[in-house]
Design a protein around this motif. Structure first.
Motif, PDB file in Angstrom:
ATOM      1  N   ARG A  16     -45.187  54.241 -31.538  1.00 58.39           N
ATOM      2  CA  ARG A  16     -45.526  53.864 -30.162  1.00 58.39           C
ATOM      3  C   ARG A  16     -44.293  53.397 -29.408  1.00 58.39           C
ATOM      4  NH1 ARG A  16     -48.600  48.380 -29.299  1.00 58.39           N
ATOM      5  NH2 ARG A  16     -46.476  47.775 -29.865  1.00 58.39           N
ATOM      6  N   ASN A  17     -43.466  52.567 -30.050  1.00 62.28           N
ATOM      7  CA  ASN A  17     -42.262  52.068 -29.392  1.00 62.28           C
ATOM      8  C   ASN A  17     -41.286  53.201 -29.077  1.00 62.28           C
ATOM      9  OD1 ASN A  17     -43.274  49.478 -29.551  1.00 62.28           O
ATOM     10  ND2 ASN A  17     -42.147  48.966 -31.418  1.00 62.28           N
ATOM     11  N   ASN A  18     -41.151  54.154 -30.010  1.00 56.98           N
ATOM     12  CA  ASN A  18     -40.268  55.296 -29.766  1.00 56.98           C
ATOM     13  C   ASN A  18     -40.789  56.152 -28.622  1.00 56.98           C
ATOM     14  OD1 ASN A  18     -38.556  54.526 -31.836  1.00 56.98           O
ATOM     15  ND2 ASN A  18     -39.575  55.806 -33.364  1.00 56.98           N
ATOM     16  N   PHE A  19     -42.126  56.313 -28.564  1.00 60.21           N
ATOM     17  CA  PHE A  19     -42.709  57.098 -27.474  1.00 60.21           C
ATOM     18  C   PHE A  19     -42.465  56.424 -26.135  1.00 60.21           C
ATOM     19  CE2 PHE A  19     -46.302  57.709 -24.576  1.00 60.21           C
ATOM     20  CZ  PHE A  19     -46.226  59.081 -24.376  1.00 60.21           C
ATOM     21  N   LEU A  20     -42.660  55.111 -26.066  1.00 55.48           N
ATOM     22  CA  LEU A  20     -42.445  54.392 -24.813  1.00 55.48           C
ATOM     23  C   LEU A  20     -40.976  54.439 -24.396  1.00 55.48           C
ATOM     24  CD1 LEU A  20     -44.732  51.259 -25.341  1.00 55.48           C
ATOM     25  CD2 LEU A  20     -45.195  53.285 -23.948  1.00 55.48           C
ATOM     26  N   THR A  21     -40.079  54.331 -25.373  1.00 62.32           N
ATOM     27  CA  THR A  21     -38.652  54.431 -25.066  1.00 62.32           C
ATOM     28  C   THR A  21     -38.309  55.807 -24.520  1.00 62.32           C
ATOM     29  OG1 THR A  21     -38.129  52.830 -26.815  1.00 62.32           O
ATOM     30  CG2 THR A  21     -36.324  54.218 -26.005  1.00 62.32           C
ATOM     31  N   GLY A  22     -38.851  56.846 -25.160  1.00 64.70           N
ATOM     32  CA  GLY A  22     -38.627  58.204 -24.667  1.00 64.70           C
ATOM     33  C   GLY A  22     -39.217  58.422 -23.293  1.00 64.70           C
ATOM     34  N   LEU A  23     -40.378  57.806 -23.039  1.00 68.29           N
ATOM     35  CA  LEU A  23     -41.003  57.935 -21.722  1.00 68.29           C
ATOM     36  C   LEU A  23     -40.155  57.271 -20.647  1.00 68.29           C
ATOM     37  CD1 LEU A  23     -43.536  58.931 -20.220  1.00 68.29           C
ATOM     38  CD2 LEU A  23     -44.558  56.687 -20.630  1.00 68.29           C
ATOM     39  N   ILE A  25     -36.982  56.995 -20.682  1.00 70.55           N
ATOM     40  CA  ILE A  25     -35.795  57.814 -20.470  1.00 70.55           C
ATOM     41  C   ILE A  25     -36.132  59.100 -19.714  1.00 70.55           C
ATOM     42  CG2 ILE A  25     -33.983  59.151 -21.632  1.00 70.55           C
ATOM     43  CD1 ILE A  25     -34.079  57.071 -23.884  1.00 70.55           C
ATOM     44  N   CYS A  26     -37.221  59.754 -20.118  1.00 73.50           N
ATOM     45  CA  CYS A  26     -37.530  61.086 -19.587  1.00 73.50           C
ATOM     46  C   CYS A  26     -38.232  61.047 -18.228  1.00 73.50           C
ATOM     47  CB  CYS A  26     -38.408  61.850 -20.581  1.00 73.50           C
ATOM     48  SG  CYS A  26     -37.594  62.197 -22.154  1.00 73.50           S
ATOM     49  N   PRO A  28     -38.080  59.048 -15.410  1.00 75.06           N
ATOM     50  CA  PRO A  28     -37.250  59.032 -14.189  1.00 75.06           C
ATOM     51  C   PRO A  28     -36.475  60.327 -13.978  1.00 75.06           C
ATOM     52  CG  PRO A  28     -36.998  56.988 -15.416  1.00 75.06           C
ATOM     53  CD  PRO A  28     -37.740  57.929 -16.308  1.00 75.06           C
ATOM     54  N   ILE A  29     -35.981  60.921 -15.073  1.00 78.38           N
ATOM     55  CA  ILE A  29     -35.239  62.177 -14.945  1.00 78.38           C
ATOM     56  C   ILE A  29     -36.154  63.284 -14.443  1.00 78.38           C
ATOM     57  CG2 ILE A  29     -33.933  63.935 -16.209  1.00 78.38           C
ATOM     58  CD1 ILE A  29     -32.988  61.761 -18.104  1.00 78.38           C
ATOM     59  N   ALA A  30     -37.356  63.387 -15.036  1.00 77.90           N
ATOM     60  CA  ALA A  30     -38.290  64.436 -14.638  1.00 77.90           C
ATOM     61  C   ALA A  30     -38.745  64.261 -13.197  1.00 77.90           C
ATOM     62  CB  ALA A  30     -39.502  64.425 -15.585  1.00 77.90           C
ATOM     63  N   ILE A  31     -39.032  63.027 -12.795  1.00 71.68           N
ATOM     64  CA  ILE A  31     -39.483  62.774 -11.426  1.00 71.68           C
ATOM     65  C   ILE A  31     -38.367  63.087 -10.434  1.00 71.68           C
ATOM     66  CG2 ILE A  31     -40.212  60.969  -9.820  1.00 71.68           C
ATOM     67  CD1 ILE A  31     -41.700  59.662 -12.144  1.00 71.68           C
ATOM     68  N   THR A  32     -37.123  62.712 -10.772  1.00 69.42           N
ATOM     69  CA  THR A  32     -35.987  62.992  -9.888  1.00 69.42           C
ATOM     70  C   THR A  32     -35.788  64.495  -9.719  1.00 69.42           C
ATOM     71  OG1 THR A  32     -34.891  60.935 -10.577  1.00 69.42           O
ATOM     72  CG2 THR A  32     -33.529  62.625  -9.523  1.00 69.42           C
ATOM     73  N   ILE A  33     -35.850  65.231 -10.826  1.00 74.22           N
ATOM     74  CA  ILE A  33     -35.692  66.691 -10.751  1.00 74.22           C
ATOM     75  C   ILE A  33     -36.814  67.308  -9.937  1.00 74.22           C
ATOM     76  CG2 ILE A  33     -35.700  68.808 -12.114  1.00 74.22           C
ATOM     77  CD1 ILE A  33     -34.318  67.273 -14.352  1.00 74.22           C
ATOM     78  N   TRP A  34     -38.055  66.830 -10.156  1.00 77.50           N
ATOM     79  CA  TRP A  34     -39.195  67.382  -9.425  1.00 77.50           C
ATOM     80  C   TRP A  34     -39.094  67.110  -7.935  1.00 77.50           C
ATOM     81  CZ3 TRP A  34     -43.264  64.755  -6.836  1.00 77.50           C
ATOM     82  CH2 TRP A  34     -44.282  65.597  -6.390  1.00 77.50           C
ATOM     83  N   LEU A  35     -38.713  65.886  -7.546  1.00 76.12           N
ATOM     84  CA  LEU A  35     -38.581  65.557  -6.135  1.00 76.12           C
ATOM     85  C   LEU A  35     -37.459  66.366  -5.484  1.00 76.12           C
ATOM     86  CD1 LEU A  35     -39.062  61.666  -6.178  1.00 76.12           C
ATOM     87  CD2 LEU A  35     -40.666  63.381  -5.322  1.00 76.12           C
ATOM     88  N   THR A  36     -36.326  66.489  -6.193  1.00 74.11           N
ATOM     89  CA  THR A  36     -35.202  67.253  -5.645  1.00 74.11           C
ATOM     90  C   THR A  36     -35.573  68.713  -5.468  1.00 74.11           C
ATOM     91  OG1 THR A  36     -33.647  65.753  -6.752  1.00 74.11           O
ATOM     92  CG2 THR A  36     -32.784  67.874  -5.992  1.00 74.11           C
ATOM     93  N   TRP A  37     -36.221  69.283  -6.481  1.00 73.41           N
ATOM     94  CA  TRP A  37     -36.619  70.690  -6.408  1.00 73.41           C
ATOM     95  C   TRP A  37     -37.663  70.904  -5.312  1.00 73.41           C
ATOM     96  CZ3 TRP A  37     -34.608  74.911  -8.635  1.00 73.41           C
ATOM     97  CH2 TRP A  37     -35.344  76.093  -8.551  1.00 73.41           C
ATOM     98  N   SER A  38     -38.591  69.965  -5.160  1.00 74.06           N
ATOM     99  CA  SER A  38     -39.620  70.081  -4.116  1.00 74.06           C
ATOM    100  C   SER A  38     -38.989  70.039  -2.731  1.00 74.06           C
ATOM    101  CB  SER A  38     -40.657  68.964  -4.263  1.00 74.06           C
ATOM    102  OG  SER A  38     -41.311  69.038  -5.514  1.00 74.06           O
TER     103      SER A  38
END
Length: 232
Positions: A16-23, A25-26, A28-38
């Motif tokens: 669970r802790n590893n999943f939350l850490t990965g979330l 990290i990933c 903000p990057i995914a949201i930034t890419i999605w907003l920029t691409w949109s």
């Protein structure tokens, strides 16, 4: 509880802790890419239809070029700004504005829109460059506001009768600070903050979870280190 159960619980906790850490990290990057691409896709959808096919490289290629419309828009706006600074450009702009000012409905929209953009984008403007606190909605309860400007015109004449200078502030809601209230408060009732408007927006959007570092505290700490109290 057996050792096997403890190991399973420990393993589940680590997963669970590893999943939350990965979330963290990933996401903000995914949201930034999605907003920029949109945004790029939105700009392309507005500009590309007005580009003649002979000047559009996509007419000769078998694939789309993301951002080409945005590049054309930025280049065109920059070129218009450059031309608008010389004598001929200013004459054309003045003539165009004189035509718009003769149109009953259009002139109101144009004047309001131009005034907003000049106020927000003008380099010398101090609009929304300070963040402050006011007591709202009741005494003892403080709300974050963005300082717009001093009260002017009729509003200043009506509100400054008691000799107290009034300040225009924008009170934005949480977590989407795109709409809010324009309020006029006495300057003495406004507590200015050291944080930047960008940090204030982050504080609003995160509902207080992302608090900017207090630079004054860091300065005081550094001064203490440089000049330690006597007896240390």
């Amino acid at each position: 509880m057996t050792n096997g159960s403890l190991e399973r619980i420990s393993l589940a906790t680590r997963i669970r802790n590893n999943f939350l850490t990965g979330l963290i990290i990933c996401a903000p990057i995914a949201i930034t890419i999605w907003l920029t691409w949109s945004f790029i896709d939105w700009a392309d959808s507005w500009v590309k239809p007005y580009i003649p096919s002979r000047y559009n490289p996509e007419s000769y290629l078998q694939f789309a070029i993301p951002g080409f419309g945005l590049l054309i828009a930025v280049t065109t706006i920059t070129l218009i700004g450059f031309l608008g600074k010389n004598l001929i450009g200013r004459s054309i702009v003045a003539y165009s504005e004189s035509i718009l000012h003769r149109m009953p409905l259009v002139r109101t929209v144009y004047k309001s829109t131009k005034q907003i953009f000049e106020t927000v984008l003008k380099e010398q403007s101090g609009s929304f460059k300070r963040v402050g606190l006011i007591e709202f909605p009741s005494p003892g309860t403080w709300a974050l506001v963005f300082v717009s400007s001093d009260a002017r015109g009729e509003i200043a004449a009506k509100l400054n009768e008691d000799g107290e200078e009034m300040v225009a502030v924008f009170l934005a809601p949480t977590p989407v600070p795109t709409a809010g209230f324009l309020m006029f408060v006495p300057r003495s009732k406004l507590k200015l903050l050291d944080m930047s408007p960008e940090e204030g927006v982050k504080l609003l959007i995160s509902a207080g979870l992302v608090t900017p570092e207090y630079k004054a505290a860091a300065t005081e700490e550094a001064a203490t280190i440089i000049n330690p109290p006597e007896g240390t």
